[in-house]
Structure formats: structure tokens, C-alpha cells
Design an enzyme around this catalytic site. Structure first.
Site, PDB file in Angstrom:
ATOM      1  CE  LYS A   1       7.447 -10.779   5.731  1.00 43.35           C
ATOM      2  NZ  LYS A   1       7.260 -11.140   4.326  1.00 43.35           N
TER       3      LYS A   1
ATOM      4  NE  ARG B   1       7.920  -4.073  -3.915  1.00 47.57           N
ATOM      5  CZ  ARG B   1       7.373  -5.088  -4.586  1.00 47.57           C
ATOM      6  NH1 ARG B   1       6.615  -4.861  -5.638  1.00 47.57           N
ATOM      7  NH2 ARG B   1       7.586  -6.329  -4.207  1.00 47.57           N
TER       8      ARG B   1
HETATM    9  N1  BES Z   1      11.358  -9.339   3.143  1.00 52.92           N
HETATM   10  C1  BES Z   1      10.393  -9.889   2.269  1.00 52.92           C
HETATM   11  C2  BES Z   1      10.973 -10.856   1.226  1.00 52.92           C
HETATM   12  C3  BES Z   1      11.683 -12.088   1.739  1.00 52.92           C
HETATM   13  C4  BES Z   1      11.061 -13.310   1.675  1.00 52.92           C
HETATM   14  C5  BES Z   1      12.986 -12.040   2.184  1.00 52.92           C
HETATM   15  C6  BES Z   1      11.706 -14.448   2.082  1.00 52.92           C
HETATM   16  C7  BES Z   1      13.634 -13.181   2.605  1.00 52.92           C
HETATM   17  C8  BES Z   1      12.992 -14.391   2.556  1.00 52.92           C
HETATM   18  C9  BES Z   1       9.705  -8.769   1.502  1.00 52.92           C
HETATM   19  O1  BES Z   1       9.592  -7.570   2.186  1.00 52.92           O
HETATM   20  C10 BES Z   1       8.331  -9.220   1.192  1.00 52.92           C
HETATM   21  O2  BES Z   1       7.570  -9.402   2.106  1.00 52.92           O
HETATM   22  N2  BES Z   1       8.013  -9.377  -0.087  1.00 52.92           N
HETATM   23  C11 BES Z   1       6.728  -9.794  -0.503  1.00 52.92           C
HETATM   24  C12 BES Z   1       6.312  -8.890  -1.625  1.00 52.92           C
HETATM   25  C13 BES Z   1       4.883  -9.077  -2.045  1.00 52.92           C
HETATM   26  C14 BES Z   1       3.941  -8.651  -0.941  1.00 52.92           C
HETATM   27  C15 BES Z   1       4.658  -8.276  -3.291  1.00 52.92           C
HETATM   28  C16 BES Z   1       6.823 -11.234  -0.970  1.00 52.92           C
HETATM   29  O3  BES Z   1       7.811 -11.592  -1.602  1.00 52.92           O
HETATM   30  O4  BES Z   1       5.927 -12.008  -0.665  1.00 52.92           O
HETATM   31 MN    MN Z   2       7.844  -7.490   3.396  1.00 54.08          MN
END
Ligand code: BES
Ligand code: MN
Ligand code: ZN
Length: 477
Positions: free
Chosen positions: A258, A333
Site C-alpha cells: 500500500k 478474503r
Molecule cells: N484492509 C483493506 C481494506 C480497508 C480499506 C480497510 C480501508 C479499512 C479501510 C483490505 O485488505 C484491502 O486492502 N482491500 C483492497 C482489496 C483490493 C486489492 C481488491 C482494497 O479495498 O483496495
Molecule cells: Mn489488504
């Protein structure tokens, strides 16, 4: 912690929060005449629905409601107003407050004390400086002629459990890793009376939890899988309810790193689903609800260490199916899938998972509610929605159409962990549903689990979202 207590009559009067349809200075010892005249005068001003004042060191707040209105919005209005009272009382270094409800709705006494108590939460045990502000408010006394001690006891439990969930979310990963999280559940189980089994890495390997192990591969800390069970003798349900919580104690995104500071900084909150599940179990057991509930928490951090799984890897999950893991940031997931498969052995009446799963859910509805979807029976869903309104942790139902299944098909494995550019919250839910064979509901709490600015009685940081929702759901079954 704030303690809430009950009195059936107002005897002493000091700091006071009054909820009323129409302000009345009764009993007449409540205020001197000049004070009640002032309050009445202020309330005559256009649209003025509340008055707060400090009279010779006494804090007085009056909230006017229309008790014929919708009960849930009345409750929320009362909670929110009460949160402002908590702040004022702490600024005055006050230790106690009375809640005096002149309406015919006992629920507003509870809502007021709930708002006061939840707003009094602080996460400051790491602050060592002498200037650290410690809230002085300790005692909230509800004055009510008919409310019962049970209701007050339950409210104390709810505030305690929600505060515990906030603490867990607010602790950073250098203080709370997967093992610490599991140990926290163990302690809560001992305290409240439910059983907690912690599976370590070798047990997780024996069970072939490929999703959890894949996410853990880039980490130096071991994963854990916590199994919590509360089974009262006189449980009303034959088959257990299963709760599953995402326990990513920190999400760097893994090799699909990230960007910081935009999205990584807050990722200690990625175990908010796990916190909600553990703390809901705690509240359910403390309140001795007659429901057999099991809580499952797969936990690990998600890091790009040496053995971290690489985008494109194919992972064999606990159920034997394969996943083309195209993005290591879609880790939630992967670990939830194994937990949902594990849940099959219980033949659950219903399984609910809570997860900070997708930015897409937060993008869609913000922090004002939960994105929900799933295969649960309509009656079960309706009960969840109702609880959502009761505690103001509302659920916005997303479609769960079969067309979305197409978006996570893989050419080289059974499915992939990444959908297309649209409908990301739903494709994540669809991915999870593949590992279920029972009524299932998915709650994506990515929006409301953690807030960066103070949000009334939800505070700043971890909100404890999910605890009050689940407790209300099980209480009303
Ligand atoms: N933990 C994150 C999602 C999240 C985002 C939680 C903002 C709290 C606040 C999750 O693991 C994630 O990174 N999701 C990705 C999925 C994508 C790569 C398909 C996302 O939502 O960008
Ligand atoms: Mn994530
Ligand atoms: Zn995550």
C-alpha cells in the site's frame, strides 16, 4: 471505566442531563426559578432543541425531543447530545451526572447513559507525560421510576465490551500481534465465561489452512486461529450461530504494498472485525444470553517479508480448492475463506462475518454504516437490519447477483482473489460465499470501524462497530 447506576427517585441534584418533550421544572427543587426561567427563555428561541449551562459549578443540560417521533432516531439524537455533555463534564472535571428523563420512553434514559458512557472512552494508557488528560467522569446515575437493574447491568456490559473492542483496534501491531490478539480473547473468555482454544502455526499447518498460511508467509510473527465457544445449558438454538472476524493485525498490502501515508497508516485497524467478534462474545457471555455462539478469528499480519506470497501465486485453501492470488492486498478474503470453511463442521444456523474487507465498501457508503450481503434467510437478514437501526450501526444491503461470480473466475485456478475495477465490495463477498454451505451474511465494516476525526460518542480511532449490533441481534432472537 464509567459506571452506570440506577435510582428510582431524584434526591440529590447536581450535574444533570434532562431529556424532555417539554421542559418542566419538576420536581420543583430541580432548579432555582431564575435557572428554569433562563432555560425556558432559551428554548423559546427558534429551532432551539437543547440548552446547556454552567450554573455556579453545576452543569445543566436540557434536550427537548418529540417523543412521538421514530424511536431509533430519538435514541440516536439523545446519544449524540449526551456525548457533548460528557465532553463538557470532563472539561469541568466533574465526577458524576444524573440522567433525568421526563418523557414516557425509558429507552431514552438508556440512550442518554449509553451516549455519556461511550463518549467517555479514552485510549491514553501509552501517554506517560504528566499533562495527560484523564476523564474525571466516573458515575452516571439514571433516575427512573420503572427501569430495572437488569437493563443497567446490560448497558454496563455493552459499554465495557465496546470499549474493549476499541482498545484492541487502537493498539498498534508492535503491541498487539496475532498471538497477543488470541491471548486477549483467552483473557476475555476467562473473565466472561466462554471457552477459547488457540491454534498455533503447527496446528494451522496440520489443518492445511492455506489461505491463512499464505498471508502469514511474509511475516516474522506466527499466525493464530482462535476458536471461542459460549454454550449455555439452556441455549435456545439447536445449531450454533457462528461469528467470524477478520484478524489482520496489520495490513501493509504485502508485496502489493500500500502507498503510505494514504492508506497504510491506519491499517492497525484491520482486525476490527476480530475485535467485534471477540468482544460481542464477551458481552453475550457476561449478559448470560441463552444462545449457543461460536467465534472464529484467523489472525496474522500481512507483510512483504522474504517468503511473502507473490502476486500470481496459486494457493490451495483448507477446503482443497485453489486460488490465483493476484493481489496480496486482497488478503482478508484469503484468511476468512479458511475460517468459513472451518465453520461448516458446526452446521451453523447462521454464520456472520465482520471484516474491514474493502476500500470499495467505504467508498460506497462512507463511515455511516455497514455494507451487508449474503445468503442468509430473509428473516435472519431482517433481524440484522432491525438491530442495525436499534443501535444505529445500520446495514446497507448490496446486491448478491450471480453475475458477480463471473468476475472472480480464474483461467488457471478455481477462482482468483481479485475482481474487476467495479463492485469490489461485492466480489469480495462473493469470494467468501464460495466457502460456505450454510446461511451466511457478510458485514464489511471498512468504513465505520475506524474514524480519524472524533465522531460523537463513537470517539476517534477504533469505534467498536459491530459489538452493539451483534449483542442486540442475539438479545432479540
Ligand atoms: N484492509 C483493506 C481494506 C480497508 C480499506 C480497510 C480501508 C479499512 C479501510 C483490505 O485488505 C484491502 O486492502 N482491500 C483492497 C482489496 C483490493 C486489492 C481488491 C482494497 O479495498 O483496495
Ligand atoms: Mn489488504
Ligand atoms: Zn486488509
Amino acid at each position: 471505566m464509567t459506571q452506570i447506576q440506577l435510582k428510582n427517585k431524584l434526591s440529590t441534584i447536581f450535574n444533570i442531563l434532562i431529556v424532555s418533550d417539554k421542559f418542566a421544572n419538576s420536581p420543583d427543587f430541580l432548579f432555582p426559578k431564575n435557572v428554569s426561567d433562563y432555560i425556558e427563555h432559551e428554548l423559546k428561541k427558534e429551532d432551539k432543541k437543547s440548552v446547556s449551562l454552567n450554573y455556579l459549578g453545576r452543569y445543566i443540560s436540557v434536550l427537548i425531543v418529540d417523543s412521538k417521533g421514530d424511536i431509533n432516531s430519538l435514541k440516536e439524537k439523545t446519544r449524540k447530545h449526551s456525548a457533548t455533555v460528557t465532553d463538557a463534564l470532563n472539561a469541568l472535571k466533574a465526577k458524576e451526572v444524573f440522567v433525568y428523563n421526563q418523557t414516557k420512553l425509558p429507552a431514552l434514559s438508556i440512550a442518554a447513559a449509553e451516549g455519556l458512557g461511550l463518549a467517555n472512552y479514552q485510549f491514553n494508557h501509552h501517554v506517560t507525560s504528566k499533562k495527560k488528560q484523564v476523564n474525571t467522569l466516573k458515575t452516571i446515575t439514571i433516575v427512573h421510576p420503572t427501569l430495572k437493574a437488569d437493563a443497567i447491568n446490560e448497558l454496563n456490559i455493552i459499554i465495557d465490551a465496546t470499549s474493549k473492542a476499541r482498545d484492541l483496534v487502537n493498539e498498534p501491531v508492535n503491541i498487539l500481534n496475532a498471538t497477543d490478539l488470541a491471548n486477549a480473547f483467552k483473557n476475555m473468555g476467562k473473565n466472561a465465561g466462554f471457552n477459547v482454544d488457540i491454534l498455533n502455526k503447527s496446528k494451522i499447518k496440520n489443518l492445511k489452512m492455506g489461505g491463512l498460511l499464505a498471508v502469514n508467509a511474509g511475516s516474522v510473527d506466527e499466525p493464530t486461529f482462535s476458536i471461542m465457544e459460549y454454550k449455555p445449558k439452556n441455549a435456545k438454538n439447536k445449531n450454533p450461530y457462528v461469528l467470524v472476524g477478520k484478524g489482520v493485525v496489520y495490513d501493509t498490502g504485502g508485496l502489493s504494498l500500500k502507498p503510505t501515508p494514504n492508506s497504510m497508516d491506519l491499517m492497525k485497524c484491520d482486525m476490527a472485525g476480530a475485535a467485534a467478534v471477540g468482544c460481542a462474545m464477551y458481552a453475550i457471555a457476561k449478559a448470560k444470553l441463552n444462545i449457543h455462539v461460536i467465534g472464529l478469528v484467523p489472525a496474522t499480519d500481512n507483510r512483504p517479508g522474504f517468503n511473502a506470497f507473490a502476486p500470481g501465486d496459486i494457493i490451495t485453501m483448507m477446503d482443497g480448492t485453489t486460488v490465483e492470488m493476484l493481489n496480496s492486498d486482497a488478503e482478508g478474503r484469503m484468511i476468512l475463506a479458511d475460517a468459513l470453511h472451518y465453520a461448516k463442521r458446526y452446521k451453523p444456523e447462521l454464520t456472520i462475518d465482520l471484516a474491514t474487507l474493502t476500500g470499495a465498501a467505504a467508498a460506497a457508503i462512507g463511515s455511516f454504516g455497514i455494507v451487508g450481503m449474503g445468503t442468509a434467510k430473509q428473516k435472519q437478514k431482517e433481524k440484522l437490519y432491525t438491530s442495525g437501526f436499534n443501535v444505529h450501526e445500520r446495514i446497507a444491503e448490496f446486491p448478491f447477483w450471480e453475475e458477480y461470480d463471473e468476475l472472480i473466475k480464474s483461467d488457471i485456478a478455481d477462482q482468483k482473489n481479485l475482481g474487476g475495477p467495479y463492485g469490489g465490495a461485492i466480489t469480495a463477498g462473493k469470494f467468501l460465499a464460495k466457502y460456505t454451505d450454510y446461511p451466511y451474511y457478510h458485514l464489511d465494516i471498512a468504513g465505520p470501524a475506524f474514524v480519524t476525526a472524533k465522531d460523537s460518542y463513537r470517539g476517534k480511532g477504533g469505534t467498536g462497530y459491530g459489538v452493539r449490533l451483534l449483542f442486540d441481534f442475539f438479545k432479540n432472537l
